[in-house]
Design an enzyme around this catalytic site. Sequence first.
Site: not given
Length: 168
Positions: A99-102
């Site tokens: 997933i797109h961790e940020m």
Amino acid sequence: MHDTTLGADLKQKALEPGPWYISLGGFGEILPYHDNRVTLDHSRKDKFGLPLLAFDAGLKQNELSMRKDMANDAAEMLSAAGFRDVRTRDNATGIGLGIHEMGTARMGRDPRTSVLNGWNQIHACKNVYVTDGSFMVSAACQNPSLTYMALTARAANHAVEELKRMNL
């Protein structure tokens, strides 16, 4: 030679018992914990002699509970759809593997609690803009790429205006 693997033969083979299975997975938001961070590890260097990144972040109780809940919901949906021998499993994964961790360079007004200002400029270095996902502290499970592009265009426009004013 006539290939009949597609069509009637394939349909017939699909009806026969076999090792058929389906899986269903889920994605969930990782909360923006302030103690999750990325720093420079000056004791380890890359091939150019630059310090490597050191990640200090992990899943906490909310994410672990959510993962169990998603597995149970998936099993319930598959059972309700008529699947048999439904089993759940928990693949212990880490941050950034699906997933797109940020959030490693969070945006905010206070340099003590954030890295970037509202224009994506580093508080301590006004001629550096950060427009990847690190400025966003959180995203659910949608793809954030269009948001990155829009905020990059906004930051680039701001940089151009600041250059015209001789502020950079």
